[in-house]
Design a protein around this motif. Structure first.
Motif, short mmCIF file in Angstrom:
data_model
loop_
_atom_site.label_atom_id
_atom_site.label_comp_id
_atom_site.label_asym_id
_atom_site.label_seq_id
_atom_site.Cartn_x
_atom_site.Cartn_y
_atom_site.Cartn_z
N PHE A 113 0.83 -1.20 0.00
CA PHE A 113 0.00 0.00 0.00
C PHE A 113 0.87 1.25 0.00
N ALA A 114 0.31 2.34 -0.52
CA ALA A 114 0.92 3.66 -0.41
C ALA A 114 -0.17 4.66 -0.08
N HIS A 115 0.16 5.62 0.76
CA HIS A 115 -0.81 6.64 1.12
C HIS A 115 -0.21 8.02 0.88
N VAL A 116 -0.99 8.87 0.25
CA VAL A 116 -0.56 10.23 -0.06
C VAL A 116 -1.15 11.21 0.94
N ASP A 117 -0.28 11.94 1.64
CA ASP A 117 -0.69 13.10 2.45
C ASP A 117 -0.90 12.86 3.93
N GLN A 118 -0.48 11.72 4.46
CA GLN A 118 -0.64 11.54 5.90
C GLN A 118 0.42 10.56 6.40
N SER A 119 1.27 11.01 7.29
CA SER A 119 2.25 10.10 7.89
C SER A 119 1.59 9.33 9.02
N PHE A 120 2.10 8.14 9.30
CA PHE A 120 1.54 7.29 10.34
C PHE A 120 2.59 7.02 11.42
N GLU A 121 2.13 6.78 12.62
CA GLU A 121 3.03 6.28 13.66
C GLU A 121 3.13 4.77 13.52
N ASP A 122 4.33 4.24 13.76
CA ASP A 122 4.55 2.79 13.66
C ASP A 122 4.01 2.25 12.33
N VAL A 123 4.59 2.73 11.24
CA VAL A 123 4.11 2.36 9.90
C VAL A 123 4.30 0.87 9.65
N PRO A 124 3.25 0.14 9.30
CA PRO A 124 3.37 -1.29 9.00
C PRO A 124 4.29 -1.53 7.80
N ASP A 125 4.83 -2.73 7.70
CA ASP A 125 5.78 -3.07 6.63
C ASP A 125 5.16 -3.04 5.24
N LEU A 130 3.53 8.98 1.52
CA LEU A 130 4.16 9.99 0.67
C LEU A 130 3.69 11.36 1.13
N ASN A 131 4.59 12.12 1.72
CA ASN A 131 4.25 13.40 2.33
C ASN A 131 5.10 14.52 1.74
N PHE A 132 4.63 15.75 1.88
CA PHE A 132 5.26 16.88 1.21
C PHE A 132 5.38 18.06 2.16
N ALA A 133 6.47 18.81 2.01
CA ALA A 133 6.70 20.00 2.84
C ALA A 133 5.96 21.19 2.23
N GLU A 134 4.64 21.13 2.30
CA GLU A 134 3.82 22.18 1.69
C GLU A 134 4.12 23.56 2.27
N GLY A 277 8.35 -0.77 2.57
CA GLY A 277 7.29 -0.26 3.42
C GLY A 277 7.81 0.11 4.79
N GLY A 278 6.90 0.47 5.67
CA GLY A 278 7.29 0.80 7.03
C GLY A 278 7.95 2.14 7.19
N GLN A 279 7.72 3.07 6.25
CA GLN A 279 8.39 4.36 6.35
C GLN A 279 7.48 5.50 5.87
N ASN A 280 7.72 6.68 6.46
CA ASN A 280 7.08 7.91 6.05
C ASN A 280 8.08 8.71 5.23
N LEU A 281 7.82 8.90 3.95
CA LEU A 281 8.71 9.69 3.09
C LEU A 281 8.26 11.14 3.07
N LEU A 282 9.23 12.05 3.02
CA LEU A 282 8.91 13.48 2.97
C LEU A 282 9.66 14.11 1.81
N TYR A 283 8.91 14.77 0.91
CA TYR A 283 9.47 15.44 -0.25
C TYR A 283 9.49 16.95 0.02
#
Length: 360
Positions: A113-125, A130-134, A277-283
């Protein structure tokens, strides 16, 4: 008779083999995307995510399908539809889908899975976000608004009063105040990402109160802001995608949030077998994940709009003249501010974390 039978059999065999060879190869990777409220045609981040998949289909040979829920209550059903059918990657777009995606992902631990616009705590594997420095890109938009206003009065129209949209508002506010600490900044929320009439109504009210540059982070509701800018002959700043062609001569720039690139890169990681997986990316501004459209050039999307008939040659000429007269004089200033944000000389507060000031 036997020779005729053998000849016919040979012909049929050749025909069948030719038909088999002509069949297109099955796509190796299947991707399903569930779009956010507003769906396709928002000229914003839904369309950007879709562009990323179109690019992946063209360049990587993947296949994809999409669902446009009418309401966030349908998100889980839509996500589960793709996951239960064994799609290789399921993408959810928008902060309103965060809980639904986590729920469905827990039911299908073998699906990516991928999610756009929301970071999670304890991201599952099996999830990458996918997050952005708006706030960084919006700082540039606020600075540009403060540089181009003639009334020292500008506006911000948000879609929904939520922490994600506060990131846009906060960056815009700080950028404008960086240029002019005494500038007036009006701010209001449409309570919808799909209500152009409400966006127009808010923008007209701001214009009546003196605003002559308005920035929106309101999805489809933002098209109403552009309409008001065109009607009242003021300037607007677009968001997420290059929206400079929407109201030719009135949209002076757009804050780019490159969801298309992030989606493409995520799909490519699945195709290449290195999805993590298991990570919050920030662009960020530093890696080009957010930016402001060129203040001197019209940009490829605008040229394409002229080619496909979305705008006319005269409207394209209007955009070019507007760039020359209105934004080009500030290009170096904005580039200098951008460099200072990247270097850390300018620190931009993320209102999504610190909260929106109560006195606004």
């Amino acid at each position: 008779m036997l020779k005729k039978f053998i000849s016919l059999a040979v012909v049929l065999t050749v025909v069948l083999l030719a038909a088999f060879v002509a069949l297109p190869a099955a796509a190796e990777t299947n991707v399903g995307i569930v779009l956010s409220t507003g769906g396709l045609g928002d000229l914003s981040f839904n369309d950007a995510a879709y562009r990323g998949l179109q690019k992946a289909k063209s360049e990587l040979g993947i296949d994809f399908d999409y669902i446009e829920p009418a309401d966030p209550s349908e998100d889980q059903t839509a996500l589960r539809r793709f996951a239960s059918r064994g799609y290789d990657l399921v993408i959810g777009v928008g902060f309103q889908m965060a809980d639904s995606l986590q729920t469905v992902a827990s039911e299908y631990p073998d699906v990516k899975f991928a999610h756009v616009d929301q970071s999670f705590e304890d991201v599952p594997d099996n999830i990458v976000t996918l997050n952005f420095a708006e706030w960084e890109g919006s700082f540039l938009a606020g600075a540009l608004a403060a540089l181009t206003t003639e009334t020292n009065n500008i506006g911000f129209v948000g879609g929904v009063d939520y922490s994600l949209i506060h990131r846009f508002e906060g960056g815009f506010y700080q950028g404008a105040k960086y240029i002019n600490p005494d500038i007036t900044i009006q701010s209001k929320y449409a309570d919808s990402f799909g209500d152009p009439a409400r966006g127009r109504e808010i923008a007209l009210g701001m214009i009546d109160d003196g605003a002559d540059v308005i920035y929106h982070a309101a999805g489809g509701s933002g098209s109403g802001v552009f309409q008001a800018a065109q009607e009242e002959d003021i300037y607007a700043i677009g968001v997420d995608s290059n929206q400079n062609f929407v109201a030719p001569g009135h949209v002076i720039a757009s804050m780019l949030k490159k969801v298309d690139n992030a989606v493409y890169d995520t799909v490519k990681s699945v195709v290449d077998g290195n999805y993590e997986g298991g990570q919050n990316l920030l662009y960020t501004l530093a890696d080009g994940g957010v930016d402001l459209t060129s203040l001197t050039e019209v940009g490829l999307p605008v040229v394409q709009a002229e080619k496909n008939g979305t705008i006319t040659a005269d409207e394209l000429a209007t955009i070019k003249q507007m760039k020359k007269d209105v934004t080009a004089p500030y290009a170096e200033k904005i580039e200098d501010i951008k460099a200072k944000i990247i270097s850390g000389d300018i620190e931009v507060e993320n209102w999504g974390v610190t909260g929106r000031p109560e006195d606004l």
